[in-house]
Scaffold this motif. Sequence first.
Motif, PDB file in Angstrom:
ATOM      1  N   VAL A 156      -1.217   5.386 -12.656  1.00 47.19           N
ATOM      2  CA  VAL A 156      -0.845   3.912 -12.407  1.00 47.19           C
ATOM      3  C   VAL A 156       0.724   4.425 -11.365  1.00 47.19           C
ATOM      4  O   VAL A 156       1.322   4.771 -11.818  1.00 47.19           O
ATOM      5  N   TYR A 157       0.479   3.963  -9.681  1.00 51.20           N
ATOM      6  CA  TYR A 157       1.619   4.676  -9.104  1.00 51.20           C
ATOM      7  C   TYR A 157       2.160   2.988  -8.954  1.00 51.20           C
ATOM      8  O   TYR A 157       1.985   2.342  -9.115  1.00 51.20           O
ATOM      9  N   LEU A 158       3.861   3.626  -9.280  1.00 50.16           N
ATOM     10  CA  LEU A 158       4.981   2.786  -9.435  1.00 50.16           C
ATOM     11  C   LEU A 158       5.639   2.801  -8.384  1.00 50.16           C
ATOM     12  O   LEU A 158       6.164   3.750  -7.886  1.00 50.16           O
ATOM     13  N   THR A 159       5.742   1.591  -7.865  1.00 53.65           N
ATOM     14  CA  THR A 159       6.758   1.138  -6.741  1.00 53.65           C
ATOM     15  C   THR A 159       7.416  -0.013  -6.687  1.00 53.65           C
ATOM     16  O   THR A 159       6.862  -1.038  -7.246  1.00 53.65           O
ATOM     17  N   ASP A 160       7.990  -0.178  -5.167  1.00 52.70           N
ATOM     18  CA  ASP A 160       8.921  -1.601  -5.291  1.00 52.70           C
ATOM     19  C   ASP A 160       7.966  -2.421  -4.738  1.00 52.70           C
ATOM     20  O   ASP A 160       6.690  -1.464  -3.861  1.00 52.70           O
ATOM     21  N   LEU A 161       7.870  -3.307  -4.290  1.00 55.41           N
ATOM     22  CA  LEU A 161       6.851  -4.747  -3.806  1.00 55.41           C
ATOM     23  C   LEU A 161       7.934  -4.798  -2.357  1.00 55.41           C
ATOM     24  O   LEU A 161       8.750  -5.146  -2.523  1.00 55.41           O
ATOM     25  N   PRO A 162       6.340  -4.554  -1.504  1.00 55.87           N
ATOM     26  CA  PRO A 162       7.044  -5.257  -0.470  1.00 55.87           C
ATOM     27  C   PRO A 162       7.610  -6.633  -0.007  1.00 55.87           C
ATOM     28  O   PRO A 162       6.398  -7.437  -1.060  1.00 55.87           O
ATOM     29  N   ASP A 163       7.981  -7.276   1.125  1.00 58.00           N
ATOM     30  CA  ASP A 163       8.449  -8.196   1.272  1.00 58.00           C
ATOM     31  C   ASP A 163       6.516  -9.485   1.416  1.00 58.00           C
ATOM     32  O   ASP A 163       6.936 -10.550   1.201  1.00 58.00           O
ATOM     33  N   ASP A 164       5.884  -8.814   2.450  1.00 53.32           N
ATOM     34  CA  ASP A 164       5.083  -9.428   2.919  1.00 53.32           C
ATOM     35  C   ASP A 164       3.739  -8.630   2.610  1.00 53.32           C
ATOM     36  O   ASP A 164       3.275  -7.410   2.724  1.00 53.32           O
ATOM     37  N   ILE A 165       3.523  -8.990   1.184  1.00 50.84           N
ATOM     38  CA  ILE A 165       1.419  -8.572   0.785  1.00 50.84           C
ATOM     39  C   ILE A 165       0.751  -9.286   1.411  1.00 50.84           C
ATOM     40  O   ILE A 165       0.816 -10.689   1.217  1.00 50.84           O
ATOM     41  N   GLU A 166       0.024  -8.343   1.845  1.00 45.30           N
ATOM     42  CA  GLU A 166      -1.234  -8.767   2.881  1.00 45.30           C
ATOM     43  C   GLU A 166      -2.505  -9.701   2.097  1.00 45.30           C
ATOM     44  O   GLU A 166      -2.224  -9.208   1.111  1.00 45.30           O
ATOM     45  N   ASP A 167      -2.512 -11.018   2.769  1.00 47.70           N
ATOM     46  CA  ASP A 167      -3.986 -11.413   1.726  1.00 47.70           C
ATOM     47  C   ASP A 167      -4.991 -10.977   2.392  1.00 47.70           C
ATOM     48  O   ASP A 167      -5.229 -10.403   2.932  1.00 47.70           O
ATOM     49  N   LYS A 168      -5.818 -10.762   1.472  1.00 50.07           N
ATOM     50  CA  LYS A 168      -7.106  -9.829   1.655  1.00 50.07           C
ATOM     51  C   LYS A 168      -7.873 -10.618   0.282  1.00 50.07           C
ATOM     52  O   LYS A 168      -8.237 -10.688  -0.330  1.00 50.07           O
TER      53      LYS A 168
END
Length: 179
Positions: A156-168
């Motif tokens: 499980v790679y851990l990272t920052d959440l982007p400001d714009d999460i794409e709706d899929k």
Amino acid sequence: MSFKELVKNRRSIKKYETDSHVDDEAVKEAIELAAYAPNHGMREPWRVIWVKKDRIAEYAALFGEHSFKNDADKRQKHIDTVSKLGGILIIAGPIDRRQKQHLEDVLAVGGYMQTLSLALFDMGIGSCIKSPGSMFDPGLNEALNIKDNESIHGFVYLTDLPDDIEDKPRKNLNLLTEF
């Protein structure tokens, strides 16, 4: 965020363009919370190896050594990319040779990993589950202290959440048939 919103909005974060840092306490809380994921017979067939930010470059080099043995360019690209992560959680667990119990364990670990991803997202941490073929490499397993009666189930790679999460939007919503 409601449970419904959490399930609908969580996404796998696969872009690692900036140097990420995650809150260790939030990661620990998510790991512990995910242990409440439903699993058959309370077997809880998992353990977590946590590669924290300060060891991520060392881990990336180790992984690259076992995954890209004959390709120095790919190995270096992997090291450069993975070194930007805020951490990695390696999910390992016992191998049960009994077919039914093995299936139950695999399903339980999958439930744990998905619950972990939801918990991380709820705490503002991006994640992506990876299961590369090199997770079965005996040398990598030995270096990670994976026992002979265990297997790595995924990373499980851990990272920052982007400001714009794409709706899929989901494709397979028509799941129900009647007997």
